[in-house]
Write a protein that holds these residues in place. Structure first.
Motif, PDB file in Angstrom:
ATOM      1  N   GLU A 149       0.836  -1.214   0.000  1.00 47.51           N
ATOM      2  CA  GLU A 149       0.000   0.000   0.000  1.00 47.51           C
ATOM      3  C   GLU A 149       0.866   1.258   0.000  1.00 47.51           C
ATOM      4  O   GLU A 149       0.587   2.220  -0.731  1.00 47.51           O
ATOM      5  CB  GLU A 149      -0.918   0.011   1.231  1.00 47.51           C
ATOM      6  CG  GLU A 149      -2.064  -0.986   1.132  1.00 47.51           C
ATOM      7  CD  GLU A 149      -2.939  -1.034   2.383  1.00 47.51           C
ATOM      8  OE1 GLU A 149      -3.936  -1.779   2.349  1.00 47.51           O
ATOM      9  OE2 GLU A 149      -2.613  -0.336   3.376  1.00 47.51           O
ATOM     10  N   GLU A 166       0.851   4.128  -2.852  1.00 47.56           N
ATOM     11  CA  GLU A 166       0.617   5.533  -2.509  1.00 47.56           C
ATOM     12  C   GLU A 166       1.761   6.406  -3.037  1.00 47.56           C
ATOM     13  O   GLU A 166       1.537   7.484  -3.582  1.00 47.56           O
ATOM     14  CB  GLU A 166       0.493   5.667  -0.992  1.00 47.56           C
ATOM     15  CG  GLU A 166      -0.031   7.025  -0.573  1.00 47.56           C
ATOM     16  CD  GLU A 166      -0.175   7.141   0.949  1.00 47.56           C
ATOM     17  OE1 GLU A 166      -0.911   8.035   1.384  1.00 47.56           O
ATOM     18  OE2 GLU A 166       0.462   6.353   1.684  1.00 47.56           O
ATOM     19  N   ALA A 182       1.413   6.779  -6.729  1.00 48.76           N
ATOM     20  CA  ALA A 182       0.289   7.671  -7.030  1.00 48.76           C
ATOM     21  C   ALA A 182       0.683   9.136  -6.901  1.00 48.76           C
ATOM     22  O   ALA A 182       0.119  10.010  -7.556  1.00 48.76           O
ATOM     23  CB  ALA A 182      -0.883   7.352  -6.097  1.00 48.76           C
ATOM     24  N   SER A 183       1.676   9.398  -6.077  1.00 47.45           N
ATOM     25  CA  SER A 183       2.092  10.792  -5.877  1.00 47.45           C
ATOM     26  C   SER A 183       3.058  11.256  -6.962  1.00 47.45           C
ATOM     27  O   SER A 183       3.486  12.407  -6.958  1.00 47.45           O
ATOM     28  CB  SER A 183       2.758  10.938  -4.507  1.00 47.45           C
ATOM     29  OG  SER A 183       4.041  10.331  -4.511  1.00 47.45           O
ATOM     30  N   ASP A 200      -8.074  -2.218  -4.389  1.00 47.29           N
ATOM     31  CA  ASP A 200      -8.645  -1.984  -3.064  1.00 47.29           C
ATOM     32  C   ASP A 200      -8.512  -0.526  -2.648  1.00 47.29           C
ATOM     33  O   ASP A 200      -9.361   0.004  -1.937  1.00 47.29           O
ATOM     34  CB  ASP A 200      -7.964  -2.884  -2.023  1.00 47.29           C
ATOM     35  CG  ASP A 200      -8.310  -4.363  -2.237  1.00 47.29           C
ATOM     36  OD1 ASP A 200      -9.228  -4.647  -3.046  1.00 47.29           O
ATOM     37  OD2 ASP A 200      -7.659  -5.224  -1.616  1.00 47.29           O
ATOM     38  N   LEU A 201      -7.421   0.098  -3.091  1.00 48.39           N
ATOM     39  CA  LEU A 201      -7.204   1.505  -2.733  1.00 48.39           C
ATOM     40  C   LEU A 201      -7.914   2.451  -3.701  1.00 48.39           C
ATOM     41  O   LEU A 201      -7.771   3.665  -3.606  1.00 48.39           O
ATOM     42  CB  LEU A 201      -5.701   1.823  -2.723  1.00 48.39           C
ATOM     43  CG  LEU A 201      -4.855   1.153  -1.639  1.00 48.39           C
ATOM     44  CD1 LEU A 201      -3.395   1.556  -1.795  1.00 48.39           C
ATOM     45  CD2 LEU A 201      -5.358   1.525  -0.250  1.00 48.39           C
ATOM     46  N   LYS A 202      -8.605   1.880  -4.682  1.00 52.42           N
ATOM     47  CA  LYS A 202      -9.250   2.689  -5.732  1.00 52.42           C
ATOM     48  C   LYS A 202      -8.244   3.611  -6.408  1.00 52.42           C
ATOM     49  O   LYS A 202      -8.547   4.760  -6.772  1.00 52.42           O
ATOM     50  CB  LYS A 202     -10.413   3.509  -5.147  1.00 52.42           C
ATOM     51  CG  LYS A 202     -11.510   2.637  -4.538  1.00 52.42           C
ATOM     52  CD  LYS A 202     -12.721   3.466  -4.140  1.00 52.42           C
ATOM     53  CE  LYS A 202     -13.905   2.611  -3.751  1.00 52.42           C
ATOM     54  NZ  LYS A 202     -13.580   1.470  -2.828  1.00 52.42           N
ATOM     55  N   LYS A 238      -7.873  -1.408  10.050  1.00 56.81           N
ATOM     56  CA  LYS A 238      -7.481  -1.643   8.663  1.00 56.81           C
ATOM     57  C   LYS A 238      -8.376  -0.829   7.714  1.00 56.81           C
ATOM     58  O   LYS A 238      -7.905  -0.137   6.818  1.00 56.81           O
ATOM     59  CB  LYS A 238      -7.652  -3.144   8.389  1.00 56.81           C
ATOM     60  CG  LYS A 238      -7.154  -3.569   7.055  1.00 56.81           C
ATOM     61  CD  LYS A 238      -5.664  -3.545   7.089  1.00 56.81           C
ATOM     62  CE  LYS A 238      -5.131  -3.712   5.705  1.00 56.81           C
ATOM     63  NZ  LYS A 238      -3.751  -3.367   5.640  1.00 56.81           N
ATOM     64  N   SER A 283      -7.649   2.867   7.759  1.00 56.22           N
ATOM     65  CA  SER A 283      -6.434   3.291   7.068  1.00 56.22           C
ATOM     66  C   SER A 283      -6.655   3.244   5.550  1.00 56.22           C
ATOM     67  O   SER A 283      -6.160   4.070   4.797  1.00 56.22           O
ATOM     68  CB  SER A 283      -5.231   2.433   7.480  1.00 56.22           C
ATOM     69  OG  SER A 283      -4.941   1.470   6.518  1.00 56.22           O
ATOM     70  N   LEU A 284      -7.458   2.285   5.088  1.00 53.64           N
ATOM     71  CA  LEU A 284      -7.750   2.208   3.653  1.00 53.64           C
ATOM     72  C   LEU A 284      -8.504   3.440   3.184  1.00 53.64           C
ATOM     73  O   LEU A 284      -8.218   4.005   2.131  1.00 53.64           O
ATOM     74  CB  LEU A 284      -8.592   0.965   3.356  1.00 53.64           C
ATOM     75  CG  LEU A 284      -7.798  -0.317   3.096  1.00 53.64           C
ATOM     76  CD1 LEU A 284      -8.751  -1.439   2.753  1.00 53.64           C
ATOM     77  CD2 LEU A 284      -6.832  -0.074   1.946  1.00 53.64           C
ATOM     78  N   LEU A 330      -6.204   6.315   3.032  1.00 47.48           N
ATOM     79  CA  LEU A 330      -5.331   6.208   1.868  1.00 47.48           C
ATOM     80  C   LEU A 330      -6.085   6.581   0.592  1.00 47.48           C
ATOM     81  O   LEU A 330      -5.577   7.321  -0.250  1.00 47.48           O
ATOM     82  CB  LEU A 330      -4.826   4.775   1.724  1.00 47.48           C
ATOM     83  CG  LEU A 330      -3.425   4.497   2.243  1.00 47.48           C
ATOM     84  CD1 LEU A 330      -3.114   3.021   2.109  1.00 47.48           C
ATOM     85  CD2 LEU A 330      -2.407   5.329   1.463  1.00 47.48           C
ATOM     86  N   ALA A 331      -7.287   6.043   0.464  1.00 45.73           N
ATOM     87  CA  ALA A 331      -8.061   6.304  -0.743  1.00 45.73           C
ATOM     88  C   ALA A 331      -8.327   7.798  -0.881  1.00 45.73           C
ATOM     89  O   ALA A 331      -8.255   8.362  -1.974  1.00 45.73           O
ATOM     90  CB  ALA A 331      -9.384   5.526  -0.695  1.00 45.73           C
ATOM     91  N   LEU A 355      -5.253   9.439  -2.092  1.00 46.66           N
ATOM     92  CA  LEU A 355      -4.991   9.126  -3.494  1.00 46.66           C
ATOM     93  C   LEU A 355      -5.819  10.002  -4.415  1.00 46.66           C
ATOM     94  O   LEU A 355      -5.380  10.373  -5.504  1.00 46.66           O
ATOM     95  CB  LEU A 355      -5.322   7.650  -3.769  1.00 46.66           C
ATOM     96  CG  LEU A 355      -4.264   6.678  -3.253  1.00 46.66           C
ATOM     97  CD1 LEU A 355      -4.803   5.254  -3.321  1.00 46.66           C
ATOM     98  CD2 LEU A 355      -2.994   6.804  -4.070  1.00 46.66           C
ATOM     99  N   VAL A 379      -4.195  13.172  -5.682  1.00 47.39           N
ATOM    100  CA  VAL A 379      -2.987  13.224  -6.509  1.00 47.39           C
ATOM    101  C   VAL A 379      -3.332  12.998  -7.974  1.00 47.39           C
ATOM    102  O   VAL A 379      -4.493  12.817  -8.322  1.00 47.39           O
ATOM    103  CB  VAL A 379      -1.923  12.213  -6.025  1.00 47.39           C
ATOM    104  CG1 VAL A 379      -1.455  12.596  -4.646  1.00 47.39           C
ATOM    105  CG2 VAL A 379      -2.455  10.821  -6.120  1.00 47.39           C
TER     106      VAL A 379
END
Lengths: 494, 494
Positions: free
Chosen positions: A252, A256, A259-260, A292-294, B2, B5-6, B9-10, B13, B16
């Protein structure tokens, strides 16, 4: 008349200057590129092997054992049975009516029919559609996410896919490639050959060879400071040569980071996805994490029939899957594939057989037994070799989590460092050479993979057959102790 | 935890900018490269094929016939019997004791034993030694000159060898590549991709598509005038797409020219060496000519299992032989091969089986009959299609001498040229598209190969099965007449 003209021609030729092709004519980037897995240690092994083939020889061993390369069948691993039966039949014009099981016949017939003209015809450049569908199903079963056969390319091993992507993205020093240190040197060789700017991020040996984002960021900035923009970030998971299997949090954090950095492509070398051992973090694909993080970062995931438990190195089958890559870019990759017409069709079929094993009956049972036996044997061997290495004086070996390699760190006495310097070799290359000349074992010096300054390592596979692994380990230990002793002794000579 | 945090993070994201991989990121040289053999006409053919697979369709034909590519087995040519029997057995752990002839068993056993670990192991990067020896014997039998297995590299088809050599020699605009026009577009694609300066020399259609040294010299000077130094001269003999088989005098003149230009490497594409028909000049290798002239020019000769009478396109087997190339350069080529580990082992074995057919008995007889039947059938088809094309109004087709292609010239009425322009297509691309849409035949426009300004051609194979070739030819002729008529008619519409 003919003779006369020949003489005249020969005379005129004598006065001109062409004298064959010499090294000055060669692309300097090709000369500069290095690929240690098949480097000078292996050349030396070949010379010794020629001696061993003579009736008598002076070497204190009788065979060369190649632990330099993940080539399981060369060290006695049996080929996957069901897959080979299908391959044996698919090259025939028709599968025989007798002596072939229903499942083997059906698979052979299906693959033969999937290419107009059978396996002797060029397939679609991107790969046989039926097999790309099999791969897509494998991926979607693995990740629980839809996969698109049109995003999958079948390749001559994973290496060819890495070459295509590097060629696609790297065209000069303005294009950066971030690769781990230590790393499988395919990536540095490709970056150099395609004239890119290589940045290395250091894996953390003290934390099971983790891939810290802080190190990746440092390498990114370093490449930028050198005037380039990183276009590819290579992550090898499970690791080669380190064996590390990265946990979800690490994946993850990497996603990330990517993605930056718009324009950065994540090159996910996932060829060891089946090779995770013990209580190490289970394999999770980058594709799944991205989903999962889209996230919308571009990912290319590579896989191969050469590793896992199939170990079909010689068949050169592999694939890559594109995620978040535009149609236009995909068309360029299809053109790249087209120029070489297609990847080898039997390697493509080997990919199909890897991702789509027997579905039921006797074949499924045999397949599952074979897979479990091979993977558990690999795990036992990994642990045995790692334990033995770690117990040696001045050697430290991270507990293996995956892949087919160990990358122990070695601390060498000053006298050994001096002797290496005198021989014009890096200390670990010197060590590997002496190991070869004393035991017949071939390993690769850590300097071929990249390592922190002042540290020394070597990469060894744990692929010798299980009934020989103890003997191999003992040979290595015996050498190591003698090597240390010789350099600790006052008039140390090996 | 969990989940939280997802979510975090999303959210981060979303702010960016990475939005996948787009065409702007791609190496401009890859975008620029063209490879017409699998270009837009084939894309259109695939679309039509999808329609044809429906229960009903509006097309005036029921199948697509791919004459765009030299892919004999796709059009029904049978695979070579002996070779396939060996391949079927070599992938098994052991050749069965029963049901396999002695010769098949011996060959399968020998190949399996020639690689430590069998066909599932990586071979030597340069190729299996046993097979390089078989190739060397084939060459020395052919030419009456010694050949060295160490000068031979086994490759994934001939294309991979051409890539290796281009990568070796071409690293920027300062490096020139001389290729024929018309040419098999692999060479122009490679020159472009590796950022070289391409110079085209025109073949002489009025002289059986000869390769005049004056034209080569002109192209050489042109490349020099553009600031580059030509490093490779590509000669395709027998020719693709022209079919020309060059006589000894022509080969001598080319060698003499190369000898006068130090640094120039002769790239001898000799993959059609078995495909010479009728009373055309017999194939002579450049290596033999160089030897006879006592020349020291560097030559790389390429060969393949995809052509000849084997037609094993899907197996991707090929080789190249180096002549007058230094050891140091050879080492660079070995390194290049090493980075991809090795070419596919079954393709390597297919090369062995091509150059070393059965030696005696029933198998030899069957092999010779098969070879004679396939080659004579190719010759009959070549002549039939060429005659029919040449008889068409406005079409002129050189008498075929070799290879698998015809490259007729077509003269189009002004109205057709105008219609092509209105469609945004080159006239021959327009013609090929209309041909496809009227008949289902796929050919490649001449503009994909290079041709003299103001002339128009197309390349077609003559590979449809012999019992269909008359029908195919008639379809083509019918289309051609209708096409011309439509553009001669006052309100011409096709």
């Amino acid at each position: 008349m003919k003779r006369l003209s020949l003489v005249a021609l020969a005379a005129s030729l004598a006065s001109v200057q062409s004298e064959g092709l010499d090294i000055d004519a060669v692309n300097p980037k090709i000369v500069e590129a290095q690929y240690a897995v098949r480097g000078f240690i292996l050349d030396r092994a070949r010379e010794i092997e020629a001696d061993l083939a003579q009736e008598s020889h002076d070497w204190p061993f009788d065979e060369i054992v190649r632990c330099n390369i993940g080539n399981p069948q060369a060290l006695g691993q049996a080929p996957p049975k069901f897959a080979r039966e299908v391959l044996s039949n698919v090259v025939l014009p028709k599968t025989p009516r007798w002596g072939v099981s229903k499942q083997v016949r059906e698979r052979a017939d299906a693959y033969r029919a999937a290419i107009q003209g059978g396996v002797g015809a060029y397939s679609e450049s991107q790969g046989i559609t039926l097999i790309r569908k099999e791969v897509a199903k494998f991926i979607s079963d693995r990740d629980g996410i839809a996969a698109d056969p049109e995003a999958i390319f079948l390749t001559d091993g994973a290496s060819a896919g890495v070459r295509h992507l590097t060629q696609l993205l790297v065209s000069g020093p303005q294009d950066g490639v971030l690769a781990p240190a230590p790393q499988y040197p395919l990536y540095s060789a490709m970056a150099t050959m395609y004239d890119g700017t290589l940045g290395s991020y250091y894996l953390d040996e003290s934390a099971d060879w983790a891939a810290p984002v802080a190190e990746i960021a440092k390498a990114y900035d370093d490449v930028v400071a050198r005037g380039a923009t990183p276009k590819m970030l290579v992550i090898i998971n499970p690791g080669n040569p380190t064996g590390a299997s990265l946990p979800r949090e690490a994946l993850e954090a990497i996603v990330e980071f990517v993605a930056s950095k718009p324009g950065l492509v994540l090159m996910a070398d996932e060829v060891y996805q089946e090779n995770v051992y013990g209580d190490a973090p289970a394999f999770i694909s980058f594709k799944k994490v991205v989903h999962d993080l889209k996230s919308t970062i571009p990912v290319v995931s590579f896989h191969s029939v050469s590793k896992g438990f199939t170990g079909e190195c010689g068949l050169r089958g592999g694939y890559f899957e594109l995620t978040n890559v535009s149609e236009e870019v995909k068309e360029q990759l299809i053109k790249l594939a087209s120029v070489s017409l297609c990847s080898n069709v039997l390697g493509q079929i080997a990919v199909g057989l890897m991702v789509n094993p027997p579905v039921d009956g006797r074949e499924l049972k045999a397949y599952e037994d074979e897979k479990a036996a091979k993977l558990s044997s690999l795990e036992r061997r990994a642990n045995e070799v790692a334990r033995a290495l770690d117990a040696l004086d001045g050697v430290s070996c991270v507990q293996p989590q995956g892949a087919m390699y160990l990358f122990p760190s070695i601390t060498l006495p000053d006298a050994a460092l001096a002797a290496a310097g005198a021989a014009g070799l890096a200390p670990d290359a010197f060590y590997a050479l002496k190991l070869l000349e004393s035991t017949g074992l071939v390993v690769v010096p850590g300097s071929g993979f990249g390592q922190k300054n002042g540290t020394w390592h070597f990469r060894t596979t744990f692929l010798p057959p299980e009934d020989q692994i103890t003997a191999v380990t003992k040979r290595l230990a015996g050498f190591h102790d003698a090597f240390l002793a010789s350099f600790k002794a006052p008039a140390g000579e090996l």
